[in-house]
Design an enzyme around this catalytic site. Structure first.
Site, mmCIF file in Angstrom:
data_model
loop_
_atom_site.group_PDB
_atom_site.id
_atom_site.type_symbol
_atom_site.label_atom_id
_atom_site.label_comp_id
_atom_site.label_asym_id
_atom_site.label_seq_id
_atom_site.Cartn_x
_atom_site.Cartn_y
_atom_site.Cartn_z
ATOM 1 C CG ASP A 144 54.692 35.012 110.253
ATOM 2 O OD1 ASP A 144 53.751 34.876 111.059
ATOM 3 O OD2 ASP A 144 55.892 34.975 110.577
ATOM 4 C CG HIS A 145 47.332 34.759 110.682
ATOM 5 N ND1 HIS A 145 46.957 36.069 110.542
ATOM 6 C CD2 HIS A 145 46.177 34.049 110.762
ATOM 7 C CE1 HIS A 145 45.633 36.164 110.543
ATOM 8 N NE2 HIS A 145 45.143 34.953 110.676
ATOM 9 N NE ARG A 146 55.078 34.562 113.757
ATOM 10 C CZ ARG A 146 56.344 34.170 113.846
ATOM 11 N NH1 ARG A 146 56.887 33.945 115.029
ATOM 12 N NH2 ARG A 146 57.077 33.994 112.761
#
Ligand code: CAO
Length: 439
Positions: free
Chosen positions: A411-413
């Site tokens: 998850d790039h967040r």
């Protein structure tokens, strides 16, 4: 026509939960999986589905009652053709699972509910996958709000809740309707899942040739929802890498005969689990979940690895607990046990909850690389592909080495690309030299 007694199923870790809705009346005809009751704890709301089709002949529970697992609640006069309950295994958010559209409190682990009647087989057979993510995000609402949603034809579990702990309020239902009316969203529950994404065109394929339509299995339907939710909610990045596992595999082969004497099958996966956990300890952001508001990261100080298992009923993700505290043999035993249980449809809620990171191994089958879908609200998942002998340049000559490709989707967040690749590099290094695991 037999009268079947319905009891409260396994409701996870709760001792008692309150009945907040009785969804049927005496004389009602129900189909398998129709919701009979809504239960609510302080953490979650869950609906209890019917394991039988038939007529409700007795209700021994009322709104406000506290009930616990095993409590008798209904009689259903099962119709002849539906006397045998469905024979699928307890379903669970299968791998790469995801939270529903509104992330739920991530610290609450999955607690699938199962519907029970007098027979344990039926308890397993009639289970319905409900976990605290879906419960919290999908159905946490008061009876009056549910009634309001029903009256307006809104599928409440498609609506995001703005109340405490994601509770759905009447204003949320009104807002959902308003969004549809103003064209900002499709109706909650329609093809686009209320996300506003354009639907896929509907085509009559029979115009082009013969077709056969088969209903998807129960687990596939469930995992499909979670996969879709993860795909829509999680900005995925997939990092590909490979590791020279020549020494690791030699060690595995050296241990194989001794392990077999103890009834253990040693595969590369258990070594990967240990290497992953060591890397998770180095990179705490990977053993984590985002808070529901996306403003914080919740780091978990336990290491429970979900393993995607291919079963005849579909993909299931049992969890091997406390991988950091177990040796290779114990992990192999755990893995053999949970994969056998998954394939036999015997996994219980405790077997499938509390994961912190997931591994999906296709290494026993083939393929060179793949992009697994994050098992949200976890933030990363590893995909293992088949190791192959390859010529590797050692600076002066090519030498044959066993190289295993793997990938990590994240998850790039929660993770930046640099952290993502540092994590994969670290896992790869540990796999190449297992001695580092004891440092
Ligand atoms: N490279 C080369 N060989 C591998 C390997 C790899 N990465 N991983 C496993 N193998 C070998 C094993 O050593 C074993 O060979 P031997 O019997 O000669 O030792 C053989 O492949 C079969 O292994 P296995 O699949 O039975 O056992 P496992 O521990 O590797 O995996 C399990 C267990 C439960 C993960 C697996 O059976 C399974 O279900 N895999 C499918 C998971 C899946 O469908 N994932 C997709 C999810 S979609 O995102």
């Amino acid at each position: 026509m037999a009268t079947e007694q319905i009891n409260i199923p396994d409701i996870g870790d709760f001792d008692t939960v309150e009945v907040i809705e009785v969804l049927v009346s005496v004389g009602d005809m129900v189909a398998i999986d129709d919701s009979l009751l809504t239960l609510e704890s302080d953490k979650a709301t869950m609906e209890i589905p019917s394991p039988f089709a038939g007529k409700v002949t007795k209700i021994s529970v009322t709104v406000g009652d506290d009930v616990k697992e095993g409590d008798y609640v209904f009689d259903i006069e099962a119709s002849a053709e539906a006397a045998a309950p469905v024979v699928e295994a307890p379903a669970q958010a299968a791998a790469p699972v995801a939270a529903a559209s509104e992330p739920a409190p991530v610290a609450e682990v999955a607690k699938p509910a199962t519907v029970s009647n007098s027979s344990p087989a039926a308890i397993a057979a009639a289970s319905k996958p409900i976990n605290s993510q879906t419960m919290g995000a999908a159905s946490h609402a008061s009876p009056s709000v549910r009634a309001f949603a029903r009256k307006l034809g809104v599928e409440i579990d498609k609506v995001s809740g703005s109340g405490p702990k994601g509770r759905i309020q009447q204003t949320d239902i009104e807002a959902a309707i308003k969004a549809v009316m103003s064209g900002q969203s499709s109706a909650p529950g329609q093809a686009s899942g209320g996300t506003g994404i354009p639907p896929v065109p509907v085509i009559d394929f029979s115009k082009f040739g013969d077709t056969t339509t088969e209903e998807l299995g129960r687990i596939k339907k469930i995992s499909g929802k979670f996969l879709h939710a993860s795909w829509l909610n999680v900005p995925h990045v997939t990092q590909f890498d490979e590791s020279d596992i020549t020494e690791m595999d030699q060690f595995r082969k050296d241990q194989k005969a001794a392990a077999e004497k103890q009834g253990i099958k040693l595969t590369p996966l258990v070594f990967v689990m240990k290497a992953v956990v060591k890397a998770l300890q180095d990179f705490p952001n990977v053993n984590a979940s985002l808070s529901p508001d996306g403003q914080s990261i919740i780091k978990k100080h336990y290491y429970n690895i979900g393993i995607a298992v291919d079963t005849p009923n579909g993909l299931m993700v049992p969890v091997v607990k406390d991988v950091d505290k177990k040796g290779i043999y114990e992990l192999s035993r755990d893995l053999m046990e949970i994969s056998a249980k998954a394939r036999d449809g015997k996994l219980g809620p405790a077997d499938m909850s509390g994961g912190t990171f997931t591994i999906s191994s296709l290494g026993g089958i083939g393929g060179t690389q793949f992009t697994p879908i994050v098992n949200a609200p976890e933030v990363a998942i590893m995909g293992l592909s088949k190791a192959k002998m390859q010529p590797v340049w050692n600076g002066s000559e090519f030498i044959p080495r066993l190289v295993m490709p793997f990938s990590v989707s994240y998850d790039h967040r929660a993770l930046d690309g640099a952290e993502g690749v540092r994590f994969t590099t670290t896992v790869g290094n540990y796999l190449s030299d297992l001695r580092q695991l004891i440092l």
